[in-house]
Motif scaffolding. Structure first.
Motif, PDB file in Angstrom:
ATOM      1  N   UNK A 158      -9.007   2.673 -10.997  1.00 40.95           N
ATOM      2  CA  UNK A 158      -8.525   1.463 -10.253  1.00 40.95           C
ATOM      3  C   UNK A 158      -9.433   1.189  -8.868  1.00 40.95           C
ATOM      4  N   UNK A 159      -9.785   2.294  -8.396  1.00 39.98           N
ATOM      5  CA  UNK A 159     -10.680   2.260  -7.114  1.00 39.98           C
ATOM      6  C   UNK A 159     -12.096   1.627  -7.519  1.00 39.98           C
ATOM      7  N   UNK A 160     -12.615   2.097  -8.771  1.00 41.58           N
ATOM      8  CA  UNK A 160     -14.037   1.675  -9.232  1.00 41.58           C
ATOM      9  C   UNK A 160     -13.905   0.006  -9.341  1.00 41.58           C
ATOM     10  N   UNK A 161     -12.542  -0.315 -10.196  1.00 38.36           N
ATOM     11  CA  UNK A 161     -12.326  -1.818 -10.773  1.00 38.36           C
ATOM     12  C   UNK A 161     -12.443  -2.710  -9.082  1.00 38.36           C
ATOM     13  N   UNK A 162     -11.866  -2.041  -8.298  1.00 38.12           N
ATOM     14  CA  UNK A 162     -11.543  -3.053  -6.844  1.00 38.12           C
ATOM     15  C   UNK A 162     -12.893  -3.246  -6.467  1.00 38.12           C
ATOM     16  N   UNK A 163     -13.874  -1.908  -6.349  1.00 35.84           N
ATOM     17  CA  UNK A 163     -15.010  -1.996  -5.811  1.00 35.84           C
ATOM     18  C   UNK A 163     -15.831  -3.174  -6.555  1.00 35.84           C
ATOM     19  N   UNK A 195       2.249  -3.973   9.823  1.00 42.39           N
ATOM     20  CA  UNK A 195       2.744  -3.090   9.114  1.00 42.39           C
ATOM     21  C   UNK A 195       1.758  -2.303   8.227  1.00 42.39           C
ATOM     22  N   UNK A 196       0.762  -2.915   7.469  1.00 44.78           N
ATOM     23  CA  UNK A 196      -0.179  -2.199   7.039  1.00 44.78           C
ATOM     24  C   UNK A 196      -1.116  -1.416   7.778  1.00 44.78           C
ATOM     25  N   UNK A 197      -1.368  -1.498   8.987  1.00 44.29           N
ATOM     26  CA  UNK A 197      -2.286  -0.641   9.808  1.00 44.29           C
ATOM     27  C   UNK A 197      -1.263   0.341  10.299  1.00 44.29           C
ATOM     28  N   UNK A 198      -0.172   0.119  10.512  1.00 42.23           N
ATOM     29  CA  UNK A 198       0.771   1.201  11.029  1.00 42.23           C
ATOM     30  C   UNK A 198       1.085   2.435   9.995  1.00 42.23           C
ATOM     31  N   UNK A 199       1.319   1.853   8.819  1.00 41.34           N
ATOM     32  CA  UNK A 199       1.991   2.618   7.592  1.00 41.34           C
ATOM     33  C   UNK A 199       0.786   3.355   7.111  1.00 41.34           C
ATOM     34  N   UNK A 200      -0.319   2.701   6.880  1.00 40.30           N
ATOM     35  CA  UNK A 200      -1.359   3.125   5.812  1.00 40.30           C
ATOM     36  C   UNK A 200      -2.607   3.487   6.372  1.00 40.30           C
ATOM     37  N   UNK A 201      -2.611   3.436   7.761  1.00 40.59           N
ATOM     38  CA  UNK A 201      -3.904   3.918   8.468  1.00 40.59           C
ATOM     39  C   UNK A 201      -3.500   4.796   9.571  1.00 40.59           C
ATOM     40  N   UNK A 205       0.796  -1.120  -0.030  1.00 41.10           N
ATOM     41  CA  UNK A 205       0.230  -0.021  -0.110  1.00 41.10           C
ATOM     42  C   UNK A 205       0.978   1.201  -0.118  1.00 41.10           C
ATOM     43  N   UNK A 206       2.005   1.258   0.767  1.00 46.41           N
ATOM     44  CA  UNK A 206       3.070   2.434   0.560  1.00 46.41           C
ATOM     45  C   UNK A 206       3.285   2.464  -0.965  1.00 46.41           C
ATOM     46  N   UNK A 207       3.670   1.434  -1.786  1.00 44.68           N
ATOM     47  CA  UNK A 207       3.885   1.827  -3.235  1.00 44.68           C
ATOM     48  C   UNK A 207       2.820   2.048  -3.989  1.00 44.68           C
ATOM     49  N   UNK A 208       1.536   1.763  -3.728  1.00 45.63           N
ATOM     50  CA  UNK A 208       0.306   2.549  -4.152  1.00 45.63           C
ATOM     51  C   UNK A 208       0.268   3.996  -3.849  1.00 45.63           C
ATOM     52  N   UNK A 211      -4.468   8.428  -1.496  1.00 41.51           N
ATOM     53  CA  UNK A 211      -4.778   8.021   0.110  1.00 41.51           C
ATOM     54  C   UNK A 211      -5.831   6.837  -0.144  1.00 41.51           C
ATOM     55  N   UNK A 212      -6.741   7.134  -1.117  1.00 42.35           N
ATOM     56  CA  UNK A 212      -7.973   6.294  -0.887  1.00 42.35           C
ATOM     57  C   UNK A 212      -7.697   4.888  -1.332  1.00 42.35           C
ATOM     58  N   UNK A 213      -6.782   5.027  -2.630  1.00 44.85           N
ATOM     59  CA  UNK A 213      -6.431   3.567  -3.259  1.00 44.85           C
ATOM     60  C   UNK A 213      -5.478   2.733  -2.265  1.00 44.85           C
ATOM     61  N   UNK A 214      -4.633   3.711  -1.851  1.00 45.41           N
ATOM     62  CA  UNK A 214      -3.560   3.240  -0.721  1.00 45.41           C
ATOM     63  C   UNK A 214      -4.539   2.487   0.418  1.00 45.41           C
ATOM     64  N   UNK A 215      -5.351   2.989   0.978  1.00 46.81           N
ATOM     65  CA  UNK A 215      -6.228   2.464   2.035  1.00 46.81           C
ATOM     66  C   UNK A 215      -7.258   1.444   1.774  1.00 46.81           C
ATOM     67  N   UNK A 216      -7.632   1.463   0.528  1.00 43.63           N
ATOM     68  CA  UNK A 216      -8.182   0.015   0.173  1.00 43.63           C
ATOM     69  C   UNK A 216      -7.469  -1.169   0.017  1.00 43.63           C
ATOM     70  N   UNK A 217      -6.070  -0.887  -0.623  1.00 39.71           N
ATOM     71  CA  UNK A 217      -5.289  -2.135  -0.593  1.00 39.71           C
ATOM     72  C   UNK A 217      -4.805  -2.353   0.877  1.00 39.71           C
TER      73      UNK A 217
END
Length: 541
Positions: free
Chosen positions: A444-449, A365-371, A116-119, A126-132
């Motif tokens: 990408x966000x719409x595709x994921x959803x 790691x995901x929670x700490x860095x991306x949330x 999610x850092x990479x995204x 931020x929204x795309x990173x959050x959903x990843x």
């Protein structure tokens, strides 16, 4: 079959458990960091692991206790269909050889700790990173729970944890959990990396002994396959159909192929898989590992045969409602001398601890860095991040434990199947971003959803003997009309939506977001100037 506690096997099991516990705590001193209060030290082992350590770490990470228990159980229950796990791990490594070195390079240059850092860096979203990040945590939780299910299966067959009041029944599992939580908190990724050596060595020894010794006791492989064929040809009175087959029929080909391909695409989208890769010390370490990891697939093929051996050995025969998940532990206890049963159970038990530790670290790691850092405390220091990650890894494991104790096991298995479907929906965003910046972040966000909604809703509508909802992972593929893996169908929908809406948003000149990466970042290796001058891994975006 033992009716009480198998004391010899339990003693051997506990000795190995004690050994890896000591190793887990000593791991904090292994390759000791100059500054342990950095997330890339606790959560990625200082990005310092060479070829062999990475190989054992990834093997310990991907080939879990649940693999040990569930793959033969699937073959015990249905026959050939359960073998999909073997081709999917073979397909996976050539696929990921193409993109994982690029992910390692760009992550090393920019100090990314999670996918999610990479995204976030690639798309400026931020929204795309959050959903990843949320998808990664969501898919990982039931996976950790199933590692505890693997330990529980072993404890049941050993004769501990299967009777008495609820507290005494689950006490061994509580103790195993407490040990896992303590050394993960203390040593971070170094603990499972060190313990993986013991786990993988034990697994290889047990599998090699099993595929030679057990057939000798059962009258050879010819007899084993005959017994399996006889079982699968018997018509189930409840359904009016045979319970399985030794060879897949034409009607199962699409299901088998799509499940294998979809699972292969999903394998390295899981946060724990990426964590193992990012802990490597160089790009070439990643490439070498993708070349030698198929050795584990050979082991997996041999492991799968244990399902047929359990049938030939009469495991569960005549037992009403026998749990197929116990077929391998019960086979080992029936066939092996007690002391080697203890060794085999230790392989399964430790095979649960290693991936459970890596999974909880990856989710933390995901929670700490991306949330936490992204939304709750942007000014968090590296030391703050590490402290939060340690606490988050504990909470993830507590959640998994509650899940195992409070939920039906079948529900845990169903959710893990959903986990593969969910994590596959991050593929377009992550892998697409490693090769091109063409996709629009909103598309990408719409595709994921779309992929998540379609996949989850379709899976919800499937019933089975064991459960009313989420009873399987295959359904009719729209347009084609064949039965196939829901996750792959959702992935195709995800990709189509992302492509179509990218054209729409580009035509509308919607803001694209800032890309902080450069083309040269994707091929950088250890020793390159870009890597040596890399920002601190905890630097703010």
């Amino acid at each position: 079959m033992h009716t009480g506690i198998n004391v010899t096997a339990l003693t051997v099991f506990l000795l190995f458990f004690a050994l890896v516990t000591v190793m887990g705590f000593l791991a904090a001193r292994w390759r000791r960091a100059d500054d342990a209060l950095h997330l890339h030290e606790w959560g990625l082992g200082g990005r310092s692991f060479g070829t062999w350590v990475t190989w054992f770490l990834l093997g310990g990470d991907l080939y879990t206790a649940y693999t040990f228990v569930a793959v033969p159980a699937a073959i015990y229950g249905t026959g050939a269909a359960g073998f999909f796990a073997v081709p999917y791990t073979i397909i996976a490594y050539p696929l990921v050889f193409l993109f994982l070195p690029r992910l390692w390079s760009v992550s090393r240059v920019h100090g990314y700790v999670t996918p999610a850092d990479f995204v976030r860096g690639r798309y400026g979203s931020k929204a795309l990173s959050l959903v990843v990040a949320l998808t990664g945590i969501l898919a990982t939780m039931p996976y950790i729970a199933l590692q505890l299910v693997g330990i529980q299966a072993v404890l049941d067959v050993l004769g501990v944890g299967g009777s008495g009041n609820w507290f005494m029944k689950d006490l061994p599992l509580f103790l195993a959990f407490a040990v896992l939580a303590a050394y993960t908190y203390s040593s971070g990724l170094r603990a499972p990396a060190l313990i993986a050596f013991v786990k993988d060595t034990l697994v290889y020894i047990v599998i090699i002994v099993a595929v030679i010794y057990i057939p000798m006791r059962l009258g050879g492989y010819g007899h084993i396959f005959d017994a399996a064929a006889q079982k699968f040809s018997t018509v189930n009175p409840a359904t009016g159909k045979p319970s399985g087959s030794l060879v897949l029929g034409p009607s199962s080909h699409w299901t088998y192929a799509t499940l294998a391909l979809g699972s292969a695409l999903a394998l390295f989208m899981y946060p724990h898989s990426v964590t193992g890769v990012l802990a490597s010390k160089s790009r070439n370490t990643v490439r070498r590992n993708m070349a030698i990891m198929p050795a584990y697939s050979l082991m997996l093929g041999l492991l799968a045969l244990l399902g047929f051996m359990a049938i030939a050995a009469g495991v569960g025969k005549g037992v009403q409602g026998f749990n197929a998940q116990l077929s391998v532990p019960q086979l080992f206890e029936n066939m092996f001398p007690d002391w080697f049963t203890g060794v085999a159970f230790a392989a399964i038990g430790i095979g649960a601890l290693v991936p459970a530790a890596i999974m909880s670290i990856a989710a933390a790691n995901l929670f700490t860095r991306n949330i936490y850092k992204e939304f709750l405390k942007p000014e968090a220091t590296p030391a703050d991040e590490t402290r939060v990650a340690k606490i988050a890894s504990l909470l993830v494991k507590v959640g998994a434990l509650v899940f195992v104790l409070a939920m039906d096991k079948q529900f845990a298995i169903n959710l893990q199947l959903l986990g593969g479907l969910w994590i596959l929906q991050t593929f377009v965003t992550i892998v697409g971003g490693l090769f091109t910046r063409w996709f629009h972040r909103w598309a990408l966000l719409a595709g994921w959803a779309a992929g998540m909604a379609y996949g989850t809703w379709t899976a919800y509508g499937i019933s089975s003997k064991a459960t009313k909802h989420f009873g399987g992972n295959s359904a009719e593929i729209p347009v084609i009309g064949e039965i196939g893996y829901i996750g792959l169908t959702a992935f195709v929908l995800n990709l189509l939506v992302a492509v179509v809406l990218t054209f729409v948003f580009k035509a509308a000149k919607a803001p694209e977001g800032e890309d902080e990466t450069r083309a040269v970042d994707y091929t950088a290796d250890a020793g390159d100037e870009a890597v040596e001058k890399a920002p601190q891994p905890a630097a703010a975006h």
